[in-house]
Motif scaffolding. Structure first.
Motif, PDB file in Angstrom:
ATOM      1  N   TRP A  34      41.651  20.775  30.663  1.00  0.00           N
ATOM      2  CA  TRP A  34      40.635  21.426  31.486  1.00  0.00           C
ATOM      3  C   TRP A  34      41.202  22.524  32.371  1.00  0.00           C
ATOM      4  N   ARG A  35      42.533  22.561  32.568  1.00  0.00           N
ATOM      5  CA  ARG A  35      43.123  23.567  33.456  1.00  0.00           C
ATOM      6  C   ARG A  35      43.238  24.940  32.809  1.00  0.00           C
ATOM      7  N   VAL A  36      43.095  25.027  31.498  1.00  0.00           N
ATOM      8  CA  VAL A  36      43.292  26.312  30.816  1.00  0.00           C
ATOM      9  C   VAL A  36      42.207  27.307  31.187  1.00  0.00           C
ATOM     10  N   LEU A  37      40.955  26.899  31.044  1.00  0.00           N
ATOM     11  CA  LEU A  37      39.851  27.827  31.242  1.00  0.00           C
ATOM     12  C   LEU A  37      39.785  28.378  32.665  1.00  0.00           C
ATOM     13  N   PRO A  38      39.848  27.541  33.728  1.00  0.00           N
ATOM     14  CA  PRO A  38      39.825  28.117  35.081  1.00  0.00           C
ATOM     15  C   PRO A  38      40.974  29.085  35.346  1.00  0.00           C
ATOM     16  N   ALA A  39      42.163  28.752  34.846  1.00  0.00           N
ATOM     17  CA  ALA A  39      43.320  29.629  35.075  1.00  0.00           C
ATOM     18  C   ALA A  39      43.121  30.981  34.400  1.00  0.00           C
ATOM     19  N   ARG A  40      42.597  30.975  33.167  1.00  0.00           N
ATOM     20  CA  ARG A  40      42.367  32.235  32.461  1.00  0.00           C
ATOM     21  C   ARG A  40      41.248  33.038  33.108  1.00  0.00           C
ATOM     22  N   VAL A  41      40.215  32.346  33.572  1.00  0.00           N
ATOM     23  CA  VAL A  41      39.108  33.043  34.246  1.00  0.00           C
ATOM     24  C   VAL A  41      39.606  33.727  35.515  1.00  0.00           C
ATOM     25  N   LEU A  42      40.393  33.016  36.315  1.00  0.00           N
ATOM     26  CA  LEU A  42      40.927  33.607  37.542  1.00  0.00           C
ATOM     27  C   LEU A  42      41.853  34.778  37.234  1.00  0.00           C
ATOM     28  N   ALA A  43      42.628  34.661  36.179  1.00  0.00           N
ATOM     29  CA  ALA A  43      43.530  35.753  35.804  1.00  0.00           C
ATOM     30  C   ALA A  43      42.744  37.000  35.411  1.00  0.00           C
ATOM     31  N   MET A  44      41.694  36.826  34.598  1.00  0.00           N
ATOM     32  CA  MET A  44      40.881  37.968  34.183  1.00  0.00           C
ATOM     33  C   MET A  44      40.139  38.576  35.363  1.00  0.00           C
ATOM     34  N   CYS A  45      39.653  37.733  36.255  1.00  0.00           N
ATOM     35  CA  CYS A  45      38.964  38.230  37.451  1.00  0.00           C
ATOM     36  C   CYS A  45      39.919  39.040  38.323  1.00  0.00           C
ATOM     37  N   ALA A  46      41.152  38.555  38.485  1.00  0.00           N
ATOM     38  CA  ALA A  46      42.143  39.280  39.286  1.00  0.00           C
ATOM     39  C   ALA A  46      42.483  40.629  38.664  1.00  0.00           C
ATOM     40  N   VAL A  47      42.576  40.675  37.335  1.00  0.00           N
ATOM     41  CA  VAL A  47      42.861  41.945  36.650  1.00  0.00           C
ATOM     42  C   VAL A  47      41.746  42.948  36.910  1.00  0.00           C
ATOM     43  N   GLU A  48      40.498  42.488  36.840  1.00  0.00           N
ATOM     44  CA  GLU A  48      39.370  43.387  37.070  1.00  0.00           C
ATOM     45  C   GLU A  48      39.357  43.902  38.508  1.00  0.00           C
ATOM     46  N   LEU A  49      39.669  43.044  39.464  1.00  0.00           N
ATOM     47  CA  LEU A  49      39.622  43.453  40.865  1.00  0.00           C
ATOM     48  C   LEU A  49      40.782  44.362  41.238  1.00  0.00           C
ATOM     49  N   GLN A  50      41.870  44.338  40.471  1.00  0.00           N
ATOM     50  CA  GLN A  50      42.960  45.268  40.717  1.00  0.00           C
ATOM     51  C   GLN A  50      42.491  46.709  40.546  1.00  0.00           C
ATOM     52  N   LYS A  51      41.549  46.925  39.608  1.00  0.00           N
ATOM     53  CA  LYS A  51      41.007  48.274  39.420  1.00  0.00           C
ATOM     54  C   LYS A  51      40.296  48.747  40.681  1.00  0.00           C
ATOM     55  N   LEU A  52      39.587  47.833  41.330  1.00  0.00           N
ATOM     56  CA  LEU A  52      38.886  48.183  42.562  1.00  0.00           C
ATOM     57  C   LEU A  52      39.868  48.488  43.685  1.00  0.00           C
ATOM     58  N   ARG A  53      40.995  47.816  43.679  1.00  0.00           N
ATOM     59  CA  ARG A  53      42.000  48.047  44.710  1.00  0.00           C
ATOM     60  C   ARG A  53      42.576  49.454  44.623  1.00  0.00           C
ATOM     61  N   HIS A  54      42.707  49.971  43.405  1.00  0.00           N
ATOM     62  CA  HIS A  54      43.290  51.294  43.225  1.00  0.00           C
ATOM     63  C   HIS A  54      42.274  52.420  43.398  1.00  0.00           C
ATOM     64  N   ASP A  55      40.985  52.126  43.252  1.00  0.00           N
ATOM     65  CA  ASP A  55      39.972  53.177  43.375  1.00  0.00           C
ATOM     66  C   ASP A  55      38.722  52.572  44.013  1.00  0.00           C
ATOM     67  N   ARG A  56      38.513  52.850  45.300  1.00  0.00           N
ATOM     68  CA  ARG A  56      37.370  52.308  46.021  1.00  0.00           C
ATOM     69  C   ARG A  56      36.189  53.279  46.065  1.00  0.00           C
TER      70      ARG A  56
END
Length: 286
Positions: A34-56
């Motif tokens: 059960w730990r696989v899916l939450p970890a991958r979801v958080l990783a993908m969410c963090a990748v997407e939010l990095q784009k926002l960090r570089h361009d607001r």
């Protein structure tokens, strides 16, 4: 007279603990179950939010439209008093609808980003990883929800500056966060589902522009459902935006609402959106 430095004593291989050597040659155990899916979801969410960090820039430009709705449309119709709002000022009634609208407008064009990733070759690389497709979609969808939360904070601050009487109860605000995120998850997944069908950015832009205003005007964001014609009331009942607005209005303003129904429909709509977008994700990479 200083003492001569003592040379370090050589360590025999017999004194090295076997576990230490195992750490050098054995890779760490991967997450399973059960730990696989939450970890991958958080990783993908963090990748997407990095784009926002570089361009607001996107956040600043998208704050203009809700501000105009509150300052012009809200102030004007507050003076006209033409729409029945249950005894509260129209600006107060409008504010939760504009929060939901701004969140939807951010999420509904999220499919354009996934088409761009397909064209850049990023999506193909993501699909060959062990990450489940549902985790890819869920991570992107919740990133859209976080962006929508930032937008919601802007609208709340503008509304508070205009004198809108909103609650600051932490539990109610937590409910607002959940409602905004769930609504954004559904609309971003709707956009990615459409992307999986039309496959091009131009078509997605056209369809997105064609459905955003009907979704907005076919909800209770601007006026009560009771003043709508019968056919539009039927549309409103199947429109997830109506349930999101009802939840936000009840939580922020304390007006009569159907919170149990709202928080039953929104998770179901989000789950259906994730399943639909996940099933079509492979079509984008062909």
């Amino acid at each position: 007279m200083s003492e001569a430095p003592v040379a370090p004593r050589p360590v025999s291989a017999d004194h090295v603990h076997p576990v230490d050597l195992d750490l050098l040659v054995t890779p760490p155990r991967a997450r399973t179950g059960w730990r696989v899916l939450p970890a991958r979801v958080l990783a993908m969410c963090a990748v997407e939010l990095q784009k926002l960090r570089h361009d607001r820039t996107e956040l600043y430009t998208r704050a203009v439209q809700p501000a105009l709705w509150l300052l012009i449309f809200g102030e004007t119709f507050t003076r006209i008093r033409a729409i029945p709002t249950g005894g509260i000022p129209y600006l107060d009634y409008l504010a939760p609808g504009i929060i939901a609208q701004s969140a939807m407008f951010i999420a509904i064009f999220y499919g354009i980003m996934i088409i761009w990733e397909r064209d850049a070759g990023i999506l193909t690389k993501l699909l060959v990883t062990p990450t489940p497709r549902a985790a890819l979609i869920t991570g992107k969808a919740f990133a859209a929800g976080v962006k929508a939360l930032v937008q919601a904070v802007v609208v709340v601050l503008i509304a508070a500056a205009l004198g809108v009487a909103m609650t600051w109860n932490p539990l109610r605000l937590l409910g607002v966060v959940v409602a905004v995120v769930l609504g954004s998850v559904f609309f971003s997944c709707l956009s990615m589902t459409i992307a999986g069908i039309v496959l091009t950015r131009d078509r997605l832009m056209g369809i997105g522009q064609a459905i955003t205003m009907p979704l907005f005007f076919g909800s209770n964001a601007l006026y009560p459902v009771s003043v709508m014609p019968g056919w539009l009331q039927a549309v409103s009942k199947v429109n997830p935006l109506s349930y999101q607005v009802d939840a936000l209005r009840g939580l922020l303003l304390g007006t009569p609402s159907h919170l149990l129904l709202d928080f039953a429909v929104l998770p179901l709509a989000a789950a259906a959106g994730i399943a639909s977008a996940s099933s079509l994700l492979g079509r984008l990479a062909r």
